[in-house]
Design a protein around this motif. Structure first.
Motif, PDB file in Angstrom:
ATOM      1  N   TYR A 188       0.855  -1.188   0.000  1.00 50.21           N
ATOM      2  CA  TYR A 188       0.000   0.000   0.000  1.00 50.21           C
ATOM      3  C   TYR A 188       0.895   1.243   0.000  1.00 50.21           C
ATOM      4  CZ  TYR A 188      -3.279  -3.598   1.355  1.00 50.21           C
ATOM      5  OH  TYR A 188      -4.018  -4.745   1.375  1.00 50.21           O
ATOM      6  N   TYR A 189       0.305   2.353  -0.420  1.00 47.70           N
ATOM      7  CA  TYR A 189       1.073   3.602  -0.472  1.00 47.70           C
ATOM      8  C   TYR A 189       0.575   4.564   0.595  1.00 47.70           C
ATOM      9  CZ  TYR A 189       3.222   7.897  -2.123  1.00 47.70           C
ATOM     10  OH  TYR A 189       3.950   9.054  -2.208  1.00 47.70           O
ATOM     11  N   ASP A 190       1.505   5.016   1.435  1.00 48.51           N
ATOM     12  CA  ASP A 190       1.165   5.943   2.515  1.00 48.51           C
ATOM     13  C   ASP A 190       1.793   7.299   2.222  1.00 48.51           C
ATOM     14  OD1 ASP A 190       0.545   7.267   4.818  1.00 48.51           O
ATOM     15  OD2 ASP A 190       1.486   5.850   6.193  1.00 48.51           O
ATOM     16  N   PRO A 191       0.992   8.298   1.797  1.00 47.85           N
ATOM     17  CA  PRO A 191       1.549   9.618   1.473  1.00 47.85           C
ATOM     18  C   PRO A 191       2.037  10.379   2.693  1.00 47.85           C
ATOM     19  CG  PRO A 191      -0.838   9.685   1.374  1.00 47.85           C
ATOM     20  CD  PRO A 191      -0.463   8.244   1.569  1.00 47.85           C
ATOM     21  N   ALA A 192       1.652   9.916   3.894  1.00 47.74           N
ATOM     22  CA  ALA A 192       2.081  10.594   5.124  1.00 47.74           C
ATOM     23  C   ALA A 192       2.887   9.639   6.008  1.00 47.74           C
ATOM     24  CB  ALA A 192       0.869  11.129   5.879  1.00 47.74           C
ATOM     25  N   GLY A 203       5.806   6.709   1.116  1.00 46.53           N
ATOM     26  CA  GLY A 203       6.391   5.492   0.586  1.00 46.53           C
ATOM     27  C   GLY A 203       5.452   4.314   0.626  1.00 46.53           C
ATOM     28  N   ILE A 204       5.938   3.181   0.113  1.00 47.77           N
ATOM     29  CA  ILE A 204       5.175   1.941   0.057  1.00 47.77           C
ATOM     30  C   ILE A 204       5.339   1.192   1.377  1.00 47.77           C
ATOM     31  CG2 ILE A 204       4.946  -0.264  -1.146  1.00 47.77           C
ATOM     32  CD1 ILE A 204       5.966   1.094  -3.663  1.00 47.77           C
ATOM     33  N   VAL A 205       4.227   0.716   1.897  1.00 45.71           N
ATOM     34  CA  VAL A 205       4.227  -0.002   3.180  1.00 45.71           C
ATOM     35  C   VAL A 205       3.414  -1.283   3.035  1.00 45.71           C
ATOM     36  CG1 VAL A 205       4.489   2.116   4.536  1.00 45.71           C
ATOM     37  CG2 VAL A 205       2.192   1.283   3.982  1.00 45.71           C
ATOM     38  N   LYS A 206       3.535  -2.151   4.036  1.00 42.91           N
ATOM     39  CA  LYS A 206       2.775  -3.406   4.022  1.00 42.91           C
ATOM     40  C   LYS A 206       1.421  -3.269   4.701  1.00 42.91           C
ATOM     41  CE  LYS A 206       6.755  -6.553   3.945  1.00 42.91           C
ATOM     42  NZ  LYS A 206       7.430  -7.685   4.623  1.00 42.91           N
ATOM     43  N   VAL A 209      -3.436   0.134   6.625  1.00 44.33           N
ATOM     44  CA  VAL A 209      -3.910   1.276   7.405  1.00 44.33           C
ATOM     45  C   VAL A 209      -2.696   2.079   7.871  1.00 44.33           C
ATOM     46  CG1 VAL A 209      -5.192   2.006   9.448  1.00 44.33           C
ATOM     47  CG2 VAL A 209      -5.958   0.017   8.144  1.00 44.33           C
ATOM     48  N   SER A 210      -2.767   3.393   7.740  1.00 40.32           N
ATOM     49  CA  SER A 210      -1.648   4.238   8.137  1.00 40.32           C
ATOM     50  C   SER A 210      -1.547   4.306   9.657  1.00 40.32           C
ATOM     51  CB  SER A 210      -1.812   5.652   7.575  1.00 40.32           C
ATOM     52  OG  SER A 210      -2.857   6.330   8.262  1.00 40.32           O
ATOM     53  N   ALA A 211      -0.450   4.897  10.128  1.00 42.72           N
ATOM     54  CA  ALA A 211      -0.258   5.055  11.567  1.00 42.72           C
ATOM     55  C   ALA A 211      -1.338   5.941  12.180  1.00 42.72           C
ATOM     56  CB  ALA A 211       1.121   5.644  11.840  1.00 42.72           C
ATOM     57  N   GLY A 213      -4.456   5.652  11.396  1.00 41.57           N
ATOM     58  CA  GLY A 213      -5.709   4.914  11.388  1.00 41.57           C
ATOM     59  C   GLY A 213      -6.505   5.062  10.116  1.00 41.57           C
ATOM     60  N   GLN A 214      -5.931   5.695   9.094  1.00 45.15           N
ATOM     61  CA  GLN A 214      -6.658   5.921   7.850  1.00 45.15           C
ATOM     62  C   GLN A 214      -6.357   4.813   6.842  1.00 45.15           C
ATOM     63  OE1 GLN A 214      -8.855   8.312   8.035  1.00 45.15           O
ATOM     64  NE2 GLN A 214      -8.002   8.722  10.058  1.00 45.15           N
ATOM     65  N   PRO A 215      -7.357   4.359   6.065  1.00 50.31           N
ATOM     66  CA  PRO A 215      -7.116   3.320   5.055  1.00 50.31           C
ATOM     67  C   PRO A 215      -6.243   3.850   3.933  1.00 50.31           C
ATOM     68  CG  PRO A 215      -9.333   4.228   4.844  1.00 50.31           C
ATOM     69  CD  PRO A 215      -8.753   4.803   6.103  1.00 50.31           C
ATOM     70  N   LEU A 216      -5.408   2.985   3.384  1.00 47.11           N
ATOM     71  CA  LEU A 216      -4.485   3.370   2.323  1.00 47.11           C
ATOM     72  C   LEU A 216      -4.846   2.692   1.014  1.00 47.11           C
ATOM     73  CD1 LEU A 216      -1.144   3.047   4.327  1.00 47.11           C
ATOM     74  CD2 LEU A 216      -2.439   5.134   3.862  1.00 47.11           C
ATOM     75  N   GLY A 217      -4.445   3.296  -0.096  1.00 46.39           N
ATOM     76  CA  GLY A 217      -4.695   2.723  -1.409  1.00 46.39           C
ATOM     77  C   GLY A 217      -3.690   1.625  -1.724  1.00 46.39           C
ATOM     78  N   GLN A 218      -4.179   0.537  -2.356  1.00 46.25           N
ATOM     79  CA  GLN A 218      -3.299  -0.577  -2.692  1.00 46.25           C
ATOM     80  C   GLN A 218      -2.368  -0.204  -3.846  1.00 46.25           C
ATOM     81  OE1 GLN A 218      -5.329  -4.166  -3.868  1.00 46.25           O
ATOM     82  NE2 GLN A 218      -3.480  -5.399  -3.874  1.00 46.25           N
ATOM     83  N   VAL A 219      -1.172  -0.771  -3.832  1.00 40.22           N
ATOM     84  CA  VAL A 219      -0.207  -0.594  -4.918  1.00 40.22           C
ATOM     85  C   VAL A 219      -0.415  -1.725  -5.924  1.00 40.22           C
ATOM     86  CG1 VAL A 219       2.230  -0.528  -5.548  1.00 40.22           C
ATOM     87  CG2 VAL A 219       1.454   0.559  -3.432  1.00 40.22           C
ATOM     88  N   LEU A 220      -0.583  -1.375  -7.188  1.00 35.92           N
ATOM     89  CA  LEU A 220      -0.801  -2.353  -8.257  1.00 35.92           C
ATOM     90  C   LEU A 220       0.304  -2.246  -9.292  1.00 35.92           C
ATOM     91  CD1 LEU A 220      -4.631  -1.735  -8.851  1.00 35.92           C
ATOM     92  CD2 LEU A 220      -3.601  -3.523  -7.430  1.00 35.92           C
TER      93      LEU A 220
END
Length: 513
Positions: A188-192, A203-206, A209-211, A213-220
């Motif tokens: 997933y990609y976390d802009p923050a 950056g890209i994370v596993k 959900v971000s730190a 608590g917000q849902p993140l968009g999947q990396v394709l």
């Protein structure tokens, strides 16, 4: 007997000119042959470059088709051709074992990327190289390219594969633990994303959900194979993620972020600030969310609470929020509460970064045209915005909606002062971030459905404030202001925060199979 030495020297030189001429001819012949060979080589190189370039752009055309069809508002959205393959067309996600192909065969040609037994159907052997398993072991589906619907194959690409990215497929140590062979965890990609030392490092994370608590968009991954006669092949790959969305839940119908914030409400008895998500008349299938505060402020240690509550003392019965049922009786006290925002909404630097991310993918960016200092409401694309086509409008400066008697749909961002005419309505999200001032005046029958957030990230000279403190944002309605107020609506929020693009995180050329 006499001799003539002069004549003897002439005889000894006989034939020298012929030899020189022969050598010159040989030299010219060698040069001519070299030129012919060079010309042939140049022609071959030019031909190779031509076909290589054609294949490159054909593959890019395929990748761009897939990227555009991932977007929910595309007329050729992939969910139309493959219903239920992507559970939510507004935010396409893929399970680890799901793969989608867009195929683009020429006339009389068969393109079957999952048929590994036939080299004539352009098998996808690259999938095994990336994922460590053959394509035949996963769930794959094919749909036709948009070019086939037009009667021809268009660019000479054969197939485009859309697949979920993993650490193994990208070959990137996402977690920083030295592991580049994880083929199970989706990315997933976390802009923050907060990196070492507390520094914001997108950056890209596993974690989905971000730190905060917000849902993140999947990396394709989008992988495209193009073949140009006689047999020039290119394999290009995009790594993409939904872009332009905020991935945030709003803690109040109206949120005032910062220090020493102020609010002044109108004296109108028809004006409400309502934090109760409507149950009836919903425009989306998702269930209503629990009520939020009518007005939320983020600093509970300064005068913000006093400032806001004093600004609502004319009609506290008209500020509803959590603690009340769907049809509440007039509350004894207004629903004005301290609220918590995600970390990326709490500092000037991260809010400014958020603004830039929104601006880059906005449908429309507006700024005052000299000598004017304010964008008029007439500049908004009112006719283009609908409930099915919400737009992201980014105003770089002040916006004056006086005499704009329309309905806007989507995400409205104003970096300057927003002058609101209550005869205007907005369905979605309104962000007043930058100068952080909102002024309402005049009469009207409009309302804001969704959520609004106001935050001050810049000083009076337009300079970004130093972290970590936001400035004193303010919302001020004139006493005689009409309008129906601000109503929390999770459906309108979700529509406004749909991705506006699928942004490319990386782009690379792979070795063709």
């Amino acid at each position: 007997m006499s001799f003539c030495p002069k004549s003897k020297r002439k005889g000894s030189e006989a034939g020298a000119a012929l030899l020189i001429a022969i050598f010159a001819l040989l030299l010219i012949s060698v040069i001519a042959i070299a030129l012919l060979v060079s010309t042939g080589t140049d022609s071959a190189l030019a031909s190779n470059y031509r076909t290589s370039t054609a294949a490159y752009y054909a593959a890019m055309a395929g990748a761009e088709e897939a990227r555009s069809r991932l977007l929910w508002k595309s007329a050729d959205n992939i969910n139309i051709a493959s219903p239920n393959y992507f559970p939510d067309p507004t935010n396409p996600t893929l399970a680890l074992t799901n793969v989608l192909y867009i195929i683009n065969p020429a006339a009389g040609e068969t393109v079957a990327p999952a048929d590994l037994s036939n080299t004539q159907t352009y098998p996808d052997t690259e999938y095994f190289a990336e994922y460590g398993t053959p394509i035949t072991s996963v769930n794959w589906l094919t749909i036709n390219s948009v070019y086939l619907a037009g009667g021809g194959p268009g660019p000479s690409y054969k197939w485009v594969r859309i697949s979920p990215a993993t650490v193994r497929s990208l070959g990137v140590d996402v977690a920083g633990d030295g592991n580049t062979t994880d083929g199970i965890s989706l990315l997933y990609y976390d802009p923050a994303h907060v990196g070492a030392g507390g520094v914001i490092k997108p950056g890209i994370v596993k974690n989905p959900v971000s730190a905060t608590g917000q849902p993140l968009g999947q990396v394709l991954e989008i992988t495209a194979l193009a073949v140009v006669p006689p047999n020039t092949q290119k394999l290009l790959q995009y790594v993409v993620t939904p872009g332009g969305s905020l991935n945030i839940s709003f803690p109040a119908a109206l949120t005032l972020a910062g220090n020493q914030v102020t609010y002044t409400g109108p004296d109108s008895t028809q004006f409400y600030v309502d934090g109760i998500d409507p149950i009836t008349g919903r425009t989306c299938a998702s269930p209503a969310l629990p009520p939020v505060a009518a007005i939320g402020y983020t600093n509970s240690t300064d005068q913000s609470a006093v400032n806001v509550k004093n600004g609502t003392n004319l009609h506290p019965d008209y500020y509803w929020g959590f603690g009340f049922v769907a049809a509440p009786p007039p509350p004894a006290t207004a629903s004005i509460e301290p609220v918590t925002l995600p970390a990326n909404f709490q500092k000037p630097s991260t809010l400014e970064m958020l603004l830039q991310n929104i601006r880059q993918s906005a449908d429309v960016v507006l700024a005052p045209v000299a000598p004017a200092t304010t964008v008029p409401g007439s500049a908004l694309p009112a006719s283009a915005m609908t409930t099915t086509n919400p737009m992201t409008i980014f105003v770089d400066g002040d916006l004056d909606l006086t005499s704009w008697h329309n309905i806007g749909y989507g995400l409205l961002v104003v970096t300057g002062n927003l002058t609101y005419d209550p005869d205007a309505s907005w369905e979605g999200v309104v962000l007043v971030i930058g100068k952080g001032t909102f002024q309402g005046s005049h009469g009207g029958i409009g309302r804001i459905d969704g959520a609004m957030l106001v935050a001050t990230t810049r000083d009076s000279s337009g300079n970004v404030l130093p972290d970590p403190n936001l400035g004193p944002s303010s919302v001020t309605f004139a006493a005689n202001t009409g309008g129906y107020g601000i109503y929390y609506n999770s459906c309108m929020i979700s529509f406004a925060l749909r991705p506006t693009t699928f942004k490319v995180l990386s782009f690379r050329e792979r070795v063709a199979p």
